[in-house]
Design an enzyme around this catalytic site. Structure first.
Site, PDB file in Angstrom:
ATOM      1  N   LYS A  42       0.981  -1.319   0.169  1.00  0.00           N
ATOM      2  CA  LYS A  42      -0.072   0.143  -0.011  1.00  0.00           C
ATOM      3  C   LYS A  42       0.705   1.297  -0.113  1.00  0.00           C
ATOM      4  CE  LYS A  42      -2.468  -1.130   3.750  1.00  0.00           C
ATOM      5  NZ  LYS A  42      -1.804  -2.636   4.142  1.00  0.00           N
ATOM      6  N   ARG A  76      -9.742   0.863   9.035  1.00  0.00           N
ATOM      7  CA  ARG A  76      -9.130  -0.695   9.365  1.00  0.00           C
ATOM      8  C   ARG A  76     -10.268  -1.312  10.250  1.00  0.00           C
ATOM      9  NH1 ARG A  76      -3.248   0.415   9.073  1.00  0.00           N
ATOM     10  NH2 ARG A  76      -2.111  -1.658   9.103  1.00  0.00           N
ATOM     11  N   ARG A  90      11.546  -6.055   4.834  1.00  0.00           N
ATOM     12  CA  ARG A  90      11.521  -4.546   5.201  1.00  0.00           C
ATOM     13  C   ARG A  90      11.854  -4.260   6.569  1.00  0.00           C
ATOM     14  NH1 ARG A  90       5.420  -2.165   4.799  1.00  0.00           N
ATOM     15  NH2 ARG A  90       5.161  -2.719   6.751  1.00  0.00           N
ATOM     16  N   ARG A 134      11.722  -1.017  11.408  1.00  0.00           N
ATOM     17  CA  ARG A 134      10.439  -0.965  12.294  1.00  0.00           C
ATOM     18  C   ARG A 134      10.272  -2.162  12.962  1.00  0.00           C
ATOM     19  NH1 ARG A 134       5.273   0.203   8.635  1.00  0.00           N
ATOM     20  NH2 ARG A 134       4.343  -1.160  10.456  1.00  0.00           N
ATOM     21  N   ARG A 189      -0.508  -9.106  13.537  1.00  0.00           N
ATOM     22  CA  ARG A 189      -1.183  -8.172  12.670  1.00  0.00           C
ATOM     23  C   ARG A 189      -2.047  -8.763  11.656  1.00  0.00           C
ATOM     24  NH1 ARG A 189       4.418  -5.154  10.782  1.00  0.00           N
ATOM     25  NH2 ARG A 189       2.920  -3.972   9.546  1.00  0.00           N
TER      26      ARG A 189
HETATM   27  P1  AMP Z   1       0.868   0.314   9.259  1.00  0.00           P
HETATM   28  O1  AMP Z   1       1.944   1.353   8.765  1.00  0.00           O
HETATM   29  O2  AMP Z   1      -0.228   0.714   8.201  1.00  0.00           O
HETATM   30  O3  AMP Z   1       1.549  -0.980   8.746  1.00  0.00           O
HETATM   31  O4  AMP Z   1       0.596   0.394  10.695  1.00  0.00           O
HETATM   32  C1  AMP Z   1       1.372  -0.018  11.595  1.00  0.00           C
HETATM   33  C2  AMP Z   1       0.530  -0.059  13.047  1.00  0.00           C
HETATM   34  O5  AMP Z   1      -0.125   1.229  13.172  1.00  0.00           O
HETATM   35  C3  AMP Z   1      -0.573  -1.106  12.734  1.00  0.00           C
HETATM   36  O6  AMP Z   1      -0.260  -2.406  13.159  1.00  0.00           O
HETATM   37  C4  AMP Z   1      -1.686  -0.436  14.194  1.00  0.00           C
HETATM   38  O7  AMP Z   1      -1.011  -0.923  15.025  1.00  0.00           O
HETATM   39  C5  AMP Z   1      -1.290   0.888  13.841  1.00  0.00           C
HETATM   40  N1  AMP Z   1      -2.292   1.695  12.627  1.00  0.00           N
HETATM   41  C6  AMP Z   1      -2.100   1.882  11.754  1.00  0.00           C
HETATM   42  N2  AMP Z   1      -3.343   2.338  11.036  1.00  0.00           N
HETATM   43  C7  AMP Z   1      -4.397   2.280  11.917  1.00  0.00           C
HETATM   44  C8  AMP Z   1      -5.856   2.342  11.922  1.00  0.00           C
HETATM   45  N3  AMP Z   1      -6.410   2.939  10.919  1.00  0.00           N
HETATM   46  N4  AMP Z   1      -6.182   1.728  12.845  1.00  0.00           N
HETATM   47  C9  AMP Z   1      -5.643   1.245  13.929  1.00  0.00           C
HETATM   48  N5  AMP Z   1      -4.576   1.161  14.181  1.00  0.00           N
HETATM   49  C10 AMP Z   1      -3.620   1.505  13.080  1.00  0.00           C
END
Ligand code: AMP
Length: 192
Positions: free
Chosen positions: A14, A89, A128, A134, A146
């Site tokens: 994404k 989400r 990654r 991260r 996740r």
């Molecule tokens: P991402 O960078 O999108 O993979 O997000 C990393 C982490 O941030 C996720 O595993 C969640 O813990 C948190 N996170 C990101 N976006 C959301 C969302 N829309 N709702 C809830 N938690 C989020």
């Protein structure tokens, strides 16, 4: 306004595809993951609290994320549209997004779902993790958690948007360029 959700599990591509799409279509990019990591880096209380969930591979509470997205939309209300990356989400987030956009006389125009097999996702995330630093990409148990969150709370959005005829699945395996081409084809079809 043209508003697009880039949908898919962690590691589906994404972020990579959003970067290209914002350049192609001059849209503003909202990645809730990036916004939460920026809060953490800035040492805010919100960032510290969110990190407790992120570190375990759990979703951050809806109210926190919805508030953050609302602020971002208000700050960028002159944009010609948004790409939502990693948001919504949960169904509650999707409903909140609909009412926020409604305030601006706008709506979600399309949801493009990047479809990638789970083994490939784990491989991509671990890779990654080596370069991004991260922590949530470095531990396989956190990654699996996740996915669990994705299956339980995020995947229901696929039917939520399919029922509105907005969901389009896109093959997310293969070359970055050809995936990008498929996304553009879908967008151009929706816009025409
Ligand atoms: P991402 O960078 O999108 O993979 O997000 C990393 C982490 O941030 C996720 O595993 C969640 O813990 C948190 N996170 C990101 N976006 C959301 C969302 N829309 N709702 C809830 N938690 C989020």
């Amino acid at each position: 306004m043209f508003n697009l959700i880039l949908f898919g599990p962690p590691g589906a591509g994404k972020g990579t595809q959003s970067e290209r799409l914002i350049a192609q279509y001059q849209l503003a990019h909202i990645s809730t993951g990036d916004l939460l990591r920026a809060e953490r880096k800035a040492g805010t209380e919100l960032g510290e609290q969110a990190n407790e969930y992120i570190a375990k591979g759990e979703l951050v509470p809806d109210a926190v994320v919805i508030g953050m997205v609302r602020n971002y939309i208000v700050d960028h209300r002159e944009a010609s549209g948004f790409i939502f990356d990693g948001f919504p989400r949960t169904v509650a987030q999707a409903e909140a997004l609909d009412s926020m956009l409604h305030e601006f006389d706008a709506r979600i125009d399309a949801v493009l779902g990047l479809e990638v097999e789970e083994d490939e996702l784990v491989k991509r995330l671990l890779l990654r993790g080596q370069s991004s630093g991260r922590a949530d990409d470095q531990d396989e148990a956190t990654i699996r958690n996740r996915f669990q969150e994705y299956m339980n709370k995020t995947l229901p959005l696929q039917s939520f948007y399919s029922e509105q005829n907005k969901y389009h699945g896109v093959e997310g395996m293969g070359e970055i360029e050809s995936i990008f081409d498929s996304l553009c084809q879908q967008i151009d079809r929706v816009r025409s």
